[in-house]
Scaffold this motif. Structure first.
Motif, PDB file in Angstrom:
ATOM      1  N   LEU A  72       0.827  -1.211   0.000  1.00  0.00           N
ATOM      2  CA  LEU A  72       0.000   0.000   0.000  1.00  0.00           C
ATOM      3  C   LEU A  72       0.863   1.263   0.000  1.00  0.00           C
ATOM      4  CD1 LEU A  72      -2.790  -0.995   2.562  1.00  0.00           C
ATOM      5  CD2 LEU A  72      -3.067  -0.669   0.110  1.00  0.00           C
ATOM      6  N   ARG A  73       2.067   1.161  -0.536  1.00  0.00           N
ATOM      7  CA  ARG A  73       2.989   2.295  -0.447  1.00  0.00           C
ATOM      8  C   ARG A  73       2.490   3.506  -1.231  1.00  0.00           C
ATOM      9  NH1 ARG A  73       7.659  -0.147  -0.778  1.00  0.00           N
ATOM     10  NH2 ARG A  73       7.992   0.094   1.486  1.00  0.00           N
ATOM     11  N   THR A  74       2.134   3.347  -2.481  1.00  0.00           N
ATOM     12  CA  THR A  74       1.723   4.507  -3.271  1.00  0.00           C
ATOM     13  C   THR A  74       0.336   5.006  -2.872  1.00  0.00           C
ATOM     14  OG1 THR A  74       0.948   3.012  -5.034  1.00  0.00           O
ATOM     15  CG2 THR A  74       3.157   3.925  -5.256  1.00  0.00           C
ATOM     16  N   THR A  75      -0.532   4.104  -2.425  1.00  0.00           N
ATOM     17  CA  THR A  75      -1.819   4.566  -1.909  1.00  0.00           C
ATOM     18  C   THR A  75      -1.607   5.447  -0.685  1.00  0.00           C
ATOM     19  OG1 THR A  75      -2.892   2.537  -2.699  1.00  0.00           O
ATOM     20  CG2 THR A  75      -4.081   3.846  -1.062  1.00  0.00           C
ATOM     21  N   GLY A  76      -0.703   5.033   0.200  1.00  0.00           N
ATOM     22  CA  GLY A  76      -0.390   5.843   1.367  1.00  0.00           C
ATOM     23  C   GLY A  76       0.243   7.171   1.000  1.00  0.00           C
ATOM     24  N   LEU A  77       1.173   7.157   0.038  1.00  0.00           N
ATOM     25  CA  LEU A  77       1.769   8.408  -0.420  1.00  0.00           C
ATOM     26  C   LEU A  77       0.718   9.324  -1.029  1.00  0.00           C
ATOM     27  CD1 LEU A  77       5.116   7.170  -2.044  1.00  0.00           C
ATOM     28  CD2 LEU A  77       4.861   8.502   0.047  1.00  0.00           C
ATOM     29  N   GLY A  78      -0.263   8.728  -1.706  1.00  0.00           N
ATOM     30  CA  GLY A  78      -1.348   9.531  -2.255  1.00  0.00           C
ATOM     31  C   GLY A  78      -2.177  10.188  -1.167  1.00  0.00           C
ATOM     32  N   LEU A  79      -2.478   9.454  -0.113  1.00  0.00           N
ATOM     33  CA  LEU A  79      -3.246  10.025   0.997  1.00  0.00           C
ATOM     34  C   LEU A  79      -2.470  11.143   1.690  1.00  0.00           C
ATOM     35  CD1 LEU A  79      -4.733   6.773   2.580  1.00  0.00           C
ATOM     36  CD2 LEU A  79      -5.960   8.508   1.272  1.00  0.00           C
ATOM     37  N   LEU A  80      -1.171  10.956   1.850  1.00  0.00           N
ATOM     38  CA  LEU A  80      -0.360  11.983   2.491  1.00  0.00           C
ATOM     39  C   LEU A  80      -0.218  13.211   1.595  1.00  0.00           C
ATOM     40  CD1 LEU A  80       2.417   9.769   4.110  1.00  0.00           C
ATOM     41  CD2 LEU A  80       0.387  10.747   5.188  1.00  0.00           C
ATOM     42  N   THR A  81      -0.117  13.005   0.288  1.00  0.00           N
ATOM     43  CA  THR A  81      -0.095  14.143  -0.635  1.00  0.00           C
ATOM     44  C   THR A  81      -1.408  14.901  -0.579  1.00  0.00           C
ATOM     45  OG1 THR A  81       1.397  12.911  -2.103  1.00  0.00           O
ATOM     46  CG2 THR A  81       0.280  14.818  -3.037  1.00  0.00           C
ATOM     47  N   LEU A  82      -2.497  14.171  -0.400  1.00  0.00           N
ATOM     48  CA  LEU A  82      -3.804  14.804  -0.235  1.00  0.00           C
ATOM     49  C   LEU A  82      -3.806  15.711   0.993  1.00  0.00           C
ATOM     50  CD1 LEU A  82      -7.231  13.081  -0.692  1.00  0.00           C
ATOM     51  CD2 LEU A  82      -6.830  14.404   1.362  1.00  0.00           C
ATOM     52  N   ALA A  83      -3.205  15.238   2.093  1.00  0.00           N
ATOM     53  CA  ALA A  83      -3.138  16.054   3.309  1.00  0.00           C
ATOM     54  C   ALA A  83      -2.299  17.303   3.070  1.00  0.00           C
ATOM     55  CB  ALA A  83      -2.557  15.223   4.452  1.00  0.00           C
ATOM     56  N   TRP A  84      -1.172  17.161   2.344  1.00  0.00           N
ATOM     57  CA  TRP A  84      -0.325  18.309   2.047  1.00  0.00           C
ATOM     58  C   TRP A  84      -1.066  19.328   1.178  1.00  0.00           C
ATOM     59  CZ3 TRP A  84       1.523  19.842  -2.830  1.00  0.00           C
ATOM     60  CH2 TRP A  84       2.485  20.853  -2.802  1.00  0.00           C
ATOM     61  N   ALA A  85      -1.741  18.870   0.124  1.00  0.00           N
ATOM     62  CA  ALA A  85      -2.488  19.777  -0.748  1.00  0.00           C
ATOM     63  C   ALA A  85      -3.642  20.432   0.007  1.00  0.00           C
ATOM     64  CB  ALA A  85      -3.012  19.019  -1.974  1.00  0.00           C
ATOM     65  N   SER A  86      -4.269  19.696   0.925  1.00  0.00           N
ATOM     66  CA  SER A  86      -5.348  20.273   1.726  1.00  0.00           C
ATOM     67  C   SER A  86      -4.827  21.409   2.597  1.00  0.00           C
ATOM     68  CB  SER A  86      -5.989  19.192   2.603  1.00  0.00           C
ATOM     69  OG  SER A  86      -6.549  18.166   1.816  1.00  0.00           O
ATOM     70  N   GLY A  87      -3.638  21.233   3.169  1.00  0.00           N
ATOM     71  CA  GLY A  87      -3.040  22.310   3.954  1.00  0.00           C
ATOM     72  C   GLY A  87      -2.798  23.552   3.124  1.00  0.00           C
ATOM     73  N   ASN A  88      -2.334  23.378   1.883  1.00  0.00           N
ATOM     74  CA  ASN A  88      -2.150  24.519   0.984  1.00  0.00           C
ATOM     75  C   ASN A  88      -3.467  25.216   0.684  1.00  0.00           C
ATOM     76  OD1 ASN A  88       0.695  24.897  -0.502  1.00  0.00           O
ATOM     77  ND2 ASN A  88       0.476  22.760   0.111  1.00  0.00           N
ATOM     78  N   MET A  89      -4.505  24.436   0.396  1.00  0.00           N
ATOM     79  CA  MET A  89      -5.796  25.016   0.035  1.00  0.00           C
ATOM     80  C   MET A  89      -6.429  25.736   1.218  1.00  0.00           C
ATOM     81  SD  MET A  89      -7.339  22.021  -2.446  1.00  0.00           S
ATOM     82  CE  MET A  89      -8.694  23.056  -3.029  1.00  0.00           C
ATOM     83  N   VAL A  90      -6.308  25.168   2.410  1.00  0.00           N
ATOM     84  CA  VAL A  90      -6.858  25.824   3.603  1.00  0.00           C
ATOM     85  C   VAL A  90      -6.154  27.150   3.847  1.00  0.00           C
ATOM     86  CG1 VAL A  90      -7.032  25.655   6.114  1.00  0.00           C
ATOM     87  CG2 VAL A  90      -7.673  23.709   4.697  1.00  0.00           C
ATOM     88  N   SER A  91      -4.840  27.164   3.725  1.00  0.00           N
ATOM     89  CA  SER A  91      -4.091  28.407   3.904  1.00  0.00           C
ATOM     90  C   SER A  91      -4.507  29.449   2.881  1.00  0.00           C
ATOM     91  CB  SER A  91      -2.592  28.120   3.790  1.00  0.00           C
ATOM     92  OG  SER A  91      -1.855  29.314   3.771  1.00  0.00           O
ATOM     93  N   LEU A  92      -4.652  29.030   1.628  1.00  0.00           N
ATOM     94  CA  LEU A  92      -5.038  29.943   0.560  1.00  0.00           C
ATOM     95  C   LEU A  92      -6.415  30.539   0.815  1.00  0.00           C
ATOM     96  CD1 LEU A  92      -4.056  30.982  -2.217  1.00  0.00           C
ATOM     97  CD2 LEU A  92      -5.273  29.055  -3.250  1.00  0.00           C
ATOM     98  N   ALA A  93      -7.357  29.697   1.242  1.00  0.00           N
ATOM     99  CA  ALA A  93      -8.720  30.167   1.488  1.00  0.00           C
ATOM    100  C   ALA A  93      -8.784  31.102   2.695  1.00  0.00           C
ATOM    101  CB  ALA A  93      -9.649  28.969   1.690  1.00  0.00           C
TER     102      ALA A  93
END
Length: 621
Positions: A494-515
């Motif tokens: 589940l390595r790339t699935t996990g990396l995808g979920l963590l990338t989602l968390a990183w992008a969410s942090g960017n979007m929250v900051s932007l908003a």
């Protein structure tokens, strides 16, 4: 008779090793649950050792691995064109109303004379950008003599007399109420990262790293070239969304492939070095963008080298670890022999013959295991919180730099170029202090700078800019470290699935900051950054250290690789246990434990055997 009692008393307290030998000799089926669990962990570790021995015979970092790492560097160099293209194709433009109506009565007017007669001015003497004088039917002499008084909004489009290049703004007239919004474009790009991380993370774990990389390369070619032929700004946003999906897919798939082919310190070194190529790519993009007269050429020339990446179909190998967890043992042996041949090494057949699937029904792993597996859930939530904090803090610092009058291009380019030495320092820190505490220090430094800035007097702009830059460099370095650490931490299945979920968390942090920065008071952004930083730093203690640790390939091994059973037994006891229970294979141990849970067997949980002296004494009593 005291002389007769002493030998019996000494025999009634046998050593741990003698007790194991007695149990194995007299009651071969009455193993304790603890010993069976230890035996299972011993079997799992031996399986990892077999693969480690194969990689040792293959060569830890031979020509094959060096070529593989180089193939990961090149896409990162080219990916910068698509990641930062908006900074160059949407440069600020001064737009004036198209007043070509006056050329009907004065065809010989220059552009300066035309603007002077048809555009109103501000009090400082500059032309108003979004207003024009109302057209009249007078002759040119009357217009020059009496002038025009009534104004209206632009009705015949816009002109850009000061622009020397063709950009997205003057191509689609993104001015005067339809301004180009960097926030909207960045949000669309981040949305593509969110969806692409999930989609390609799932694809890579299900069908393999190799096809996922090829599919993402095709996506980059389609959406990269397609961006150069769009007819509207909405189409431009759609293609930017598509290319961001492909970029994140290539990133996490190639990262997983690199980590699964390398061992020891080479894993983290390769990922961090590949991230350094983003800085070189940014330098290349800056020179290319300023030398091109048209924004469409940037996407055409930037996408053309990606065609070379299609050649990966002939030279890119599949991950042998992924093949093993999917039950494709023969294919794993084939790619290992291929790699050994490129390294001019030979893997002994005795090692290859011992290669086998690491567990049962490993193909049933899914994204739901991130919820059902307690250890995986705990680690993923902790890392997700850390990634959210990094994304939120980095985006906040970048937006704060723009508030001090720094242009959008410089707020992205300067930290991007200076990120290379910061990332290179991480290699040294990783080896000296380990993964976990190096990342905790980088996160603390970057987030602390973000939280310190509101308390600096507004007059000290130079100090604040320096703090912002230091924070950005720390967080940029932590992003590279988090990728390397997460790739080592997650199980292969589940390595790339996990990396995808963590990338989602990183992008969410960017979007929250932007908003929040766009629509809310600054105090709310600072409050969320403070809370997330404290929470992330407090969760670091539950994350394991992965330096010089073996990979966990399947979920059954994930928990056992996070702890060691050597702390329970001494080296001699462990050797004795291996000799005594060596005949207990994995299937027997698992079946014994299953039977014990379904129908307890008194013999399975029997107390230590009594000596002859103890039995006699009990009967006499």
């Amino acid at each position: 008779m005291a002389g007769d009692d002493n030998p019996v008393e000494l025999q009634s307290q046998p050593s741990y090793r003698n007790l194991q030998q007695h149990e194995a000799a007299e009651h071969p089926r009455s193993w304790s649950v603890e010993l069976l669990l230890r035996r299972l962990r011993n079997i799992e570790t031996n399986q990892c050792d077999k693969f480690a021995n194969i990689m040792e015979a293959l060569g830890k970092f031979g020509p094959f691995q060096r070529r593989l790492v180089a193939l990961a560097f090149i896409p990162n160099l080219l990916a910068v064109v698509f990641m930062y293209a908006d900074l160059f194709v949407a440069a600020e433009q001064k737009a004036y109303c198209n007043t070509s109506w006056i050329l009907a009565v004065g065809p010989n007017l220059s552009v300066a004379e035309q603007l002077n007669l048809t555009l109103p001015r501000y009090s400082n003497g500059s032309f108003v950008t979004c207003r024009m004088f109302l057209p009249v039917t007078w002759d040119l002499d009357s217009i020059i003599k009496f002038g025009l008084n009534y104004t209206q909004s632009c009705s015949q489009g816009w002109i850009y007399p000061e622009s020397k290049t063709r950009s997205v703004i003057n191509e689609f007239d993104l001015v005067c109420g339809e301004e180009f919004s960097p926030e909207a474009v960045q949000s669309m790009f981040l949305t593509g990262l969110l969806t692409g991380a999930l989609i390609f993370g799932f694809i890579s774990d299900k069908v393999g790293r190799y096809p996922s990389i090829l599919l993402s390369n095709v996506g980059i070619i389609i959406f990269g070239f397609g961006t150069a032929f769009v007819n509207s700004f909405h189409q431009y946003l759609f293609f930017r969304f598509g290319v961001s999906q492909s970029l994140v897919g290539h990133s996490i798939s190639s990262m997983a492939l690199t980590v699964e082919w390398l061992v020891g310190e080479h894993r983290a070194h390769a990922i961090i070095l590949s991230q350094c190529f983003y800085s070189l790519g940014l330098m290349f993009l800056s020179g290319l963008a300023y030398s091109l007269p048209h924004w469409r050429l940037l996407f055409l020339l930037g996408t053309a080298p990606v065609l070379f990446l299609v050649s990966f179909i002939w030279i890119l190998p599949e991950s042998p670890r992924w093949l093993l967890v999917k039950g494709k043992v023969e294919e794993a042996k084939h790619v290992l022999r291929y790699a050994a041949d490129k390294n001019k090494r030979t893997i002994p057949l005795s090692l290859l013959d011992k290669l086998q699937v690491p567990g049962k029904k490993v193909t049933n792993a899914s994204i739901l295991d991130f919820y059902s597996n307690s250890q995986l859930r705990k680690v993923t939530l902790a890392m997700g919180c850390v990634w959210f904090t990094v994304g939120h803090s980095y985006s906040t610092l970048t937006l704060k730099m723009r508030n001090f009058g720094v242009k959008q291009q410089m707020s992205e380019i300067i930290p991007g170029m200076m990120g290379m030495p910061a990332r290179l320092c991480c290699i040294f820190l990783f080896e000296q202090f380990g993964r976990k505490w190096t990342m905790a220090g980088a996160l603390f430094q970057g987030s602390f700078m973000n939280l310190l800035i509101p308390f600096i007097p507004s007059e000290l702009k130079t100090t604040m800019m320096l703090l912002i830059l230091i924070g950005q460099l720390s967080l940029a370095a932590s992003i590279s470290m988090f990728f390397a650490y997460s790739a080592e931490l997650l199980p292969t299945i589940l390595r790339t699935t996990g990396l995808g979920l963590l990338t989602l968390a990183w992008a969410s942090g960017n979007m929250v900051s932007l908003a929040l920065i766009t629509w809310s008071p600054p105090s709310i952004t600072n409050y969320i950054g403070c809370v997330s930083t404290i929470l992330s730093l407090s969760l670091f203690y539950i994350l394991p250290e992965t330096k010089n640790q073996p990979h966990a390939d399947i979920l059954e091994h994930f928990s056992s690789h996070r702890r060691t059973f050597s702390s329970d037994l001494s080296k001699d006891d462990l050797l004795t246990e291996t000799k005594l229970y060596g005949e207990v294979n994995e299937e027997v141990a698992k079946n014994t434990l299953l039977n014990a849970m379904m129908e307890p067997d008194p013999g399975l949980f029997s107390p230590p055997l009594k000596t002859k002296g103890e039995t006699t004494s009990g009967q006499d009593a």
